[in-house]
Design an enzyme around this catalytic site. Structure first.
Site, short mmCIF file in Angstrom:
data_model
loop_
_atom_site.label_atom_id
_atom_site.label_comp_id
_atom_site.label_asym_id
_atom_site.label_seq_id
_atom_site.Cartn_x
_atom_site.Cartn_y
_atom_site.Cartn_z
N HIS A 114 0.81 -1.22 0.00
CA HIS A 114 0.00 0.00 0.00
C HIS A 114 0.84 1.27 0.00
O HIS A 114 0.45 2.29 -0.56
CB HIS A 114 -0.98 0.00 1.17
N ASP A 115 2.01 1.25 0.63
CA ASP A 115 2.86 2.45 0.70
C ASP A 115 4.14 2.31 -0.11
O ASP A 115 5.14 2.98 0.18
CB ASP A 115 3.21 2.75 2.16
N LYS A 118 6.32 5.27 -1.34
CA LYS A 118 7.29 6.01 -0.52
C LYS A 118 8.70 5.93 -1.08
O LYS A 118 9.54 6.80 -0.79
CB LYS A 118 7.30 5.45 0.91
N HIS A 157 -6.14 5.83 0.62
CA HIS A 157 -6.33 7.08 1.35
C HIS A 157 -7.61 7.80 0.93
O HIS A 157 -7.84 8.96 1.34
CB HIS A 157 -5.12 8.00 1.15
N ASP A 200 -4.92 -0.06 7.65
CA ASP A 200 -3.76 0.83 7.74
C ASP A 200 -3.91 1.84 8.89
O ASP A 200 -2.98 2.05 9.67
CB ASP A 200 -3.58 1.56 6.41
#
Length: 418
Positions: A238-239, A242, A315, A343
């Protein structure tokens, strides 16, 4: 003195008892005798013995025979022959019914069945052939004709068995290779997720917990097993965006400026581009979940589509106030709605080098307060329904600097609909 079985001679009184023709002592032996078990089913013992004698003269030696026609089907199933010689008109059983029952069983669908009968009715022959009889011979059968037909049937059965074994070997090899590729792909995905998380001064356990939470929520929602397995892995990415965020912003210890926070927010789009670089990055392309696109079963690309969807939509908020697309309600893909809950809970409940974990009851309170605004109510209900398992995962994958769980009760709130 026991009664001897009459020999196969052509006398008028023997013709009715011996519909199979007499054996010729000069019958030629075939050059190639195919190994295999031959089963003979006939209500007349003498017919069985004469047919067996013909085939023994041709070089065959592996036989199963029965004159118990009432139990003929069970005997055939138990014997598992390679070819069956079957009479039609028998007391207590009908050869056509036996043939039909055999063809209804997968293990006997390709069994060669030679019909030996004195019944020359065309409709009987047609019924047998339509049921898959391999051959149809009218008694009395010429022994010079019987042996080659049995040989041909055994050859076909041997080829069929070889093909079946080859197919099974290929399927096993393909399954093993597919499992190896799937395992390798999942390991690469986990490494990528962990690499992205470690850039944010995390231990890497955050991505594992979020994935496990997402799988538990999906299971509570009654989604297919393949989807539960895939979202557990896909949510770990999901991230991943980054990786593309500058260190100066990602690792900044103090409060972010609005412009810096805007850069942080780009990690969702960047993550989507990393995982699915050839997809047009617009709102309409993400308004259907991977499960909705493929509700029955997964394909080779479903896992990465799921991960790409999660990176871009986790998000988003149920009331439309999230980012980057401003989707609302069920326009947000289901995987995005699931991962959002997973999350946020882990972020609230987990310790970091720069913060302490929030008490569990406070985490639950924040989640309930965001029901219908940030979170899909149905997904939130599934989260609380899976809470006992979620807390076990939380304890199992505790970060190395997190020595003990918060002291609050591990019981789920009595109501999640507030």
């Amino acid at each position: 003195m026991p009664t001897s079985i009459p020999s196969a001679v052509n006398t008028p009184q023997d013709q009715s008892a011996l519909p199979i023709a007499a054996a010729s002592t000069s019958a030629a032996r075939p050059e190639h005798v195919v190994d295999g078990k031959i089963m003979i089913v006939d209500h007349e013992p003498v017919n069985v013995l004469v047919a067996k004698k013909h085939l023994q003269a041709a070089g065959y030696s592996n036989f199963e025979t029965t004159v118990d026609t009432a139990n003929a089907l069970q005997s055939i199933i138990a014997a598992g022959p390679d070819v069956l010689l079957l009479d039609v008109n028998m007391p207590n059983a009908n050869g056509i019914d036996i043939l039909r029952e055999l063809r209804n069983r997968p293990e006997f669908r390709h069994l060669p069945v030679l019909i030996l009968t004195a019944n020359d009715d065309a409709s009987v022959k047609l019924s047998c052939l339509e049921l898959g009889a391999t051959d149809f011979l009218i008694k009395p059968v010429d022994p010079m004709e019987l042996a080659p037909r049995v040989r041909n049937a055994l050859q076909n059965k041997s080829y069929q068995d070889q093909l079946q074994h080859h197919t099974e070997d290929l399927e096993e090899t393909i399954q093993q290779r597919t499992a190896d590729l799937e395992r390798s792909r999942r390991e690469v995905i986990y490494c990528l997720a962990r690499a992205a998380e470690l850039r944010d001064n995390d231990t890497g356990n955050h991505v594992i917990r979020v994935g496990r939470f997402a799988g538990l929520i999906a299971g509570q929602l009654g989604l297919p097993d393949w989807y539960v397995e895939d979202i557990e892995l896909a949510a770990q990415l999901h991230d991943v965006g980054k990786i593309a965020v500058p260190d100066a912003i990602l690792l900044k210890p103090g409060r972010l400026m609005p412009s810096e926070f805007a850069v942080i927010q780009t990690h969702v789009k960047l993550g989507h581009q990393i995982i699915k670089p050839h997809t047009i990055n617009d709102g309409s392309s993400r308004r259907r979940s991977t499960y909705e696109e493929c509700p029955i079963e997964r394909d080779s690309g479903s896992l990465m589509r799921l991960a790409a969807s999660i990176t871009q939509t986790h998000h988003e908020k149920f009331d439309g106030s999230g980012y980057p697309l401003g989707l609302a309600g069920e326009d947000i893909p289901l995987e995005g709605r699931i991962t959002a809950v997973a999350d946020v809970y882990d972020a609230l409940a987990s310790e970091r080098p720069y913060k302490k974990p929030m008490p569990r009851e406070k985490c639950f309170s924040i989640l309930r307060e965001s029901r219908g605004t940030h979170f899909d109510p149905n997904v939130l209900d599934a989260f609380f329904a899976a809470l006992p398992e979620i807390l076990k995962v939380q304890a199992e994958y505790r970060d190395h600097y997190q020595n003990e769980a918060p002291p609050e009760s591990t019981n789920a709130p009595e109501s999640t609909s507030e």
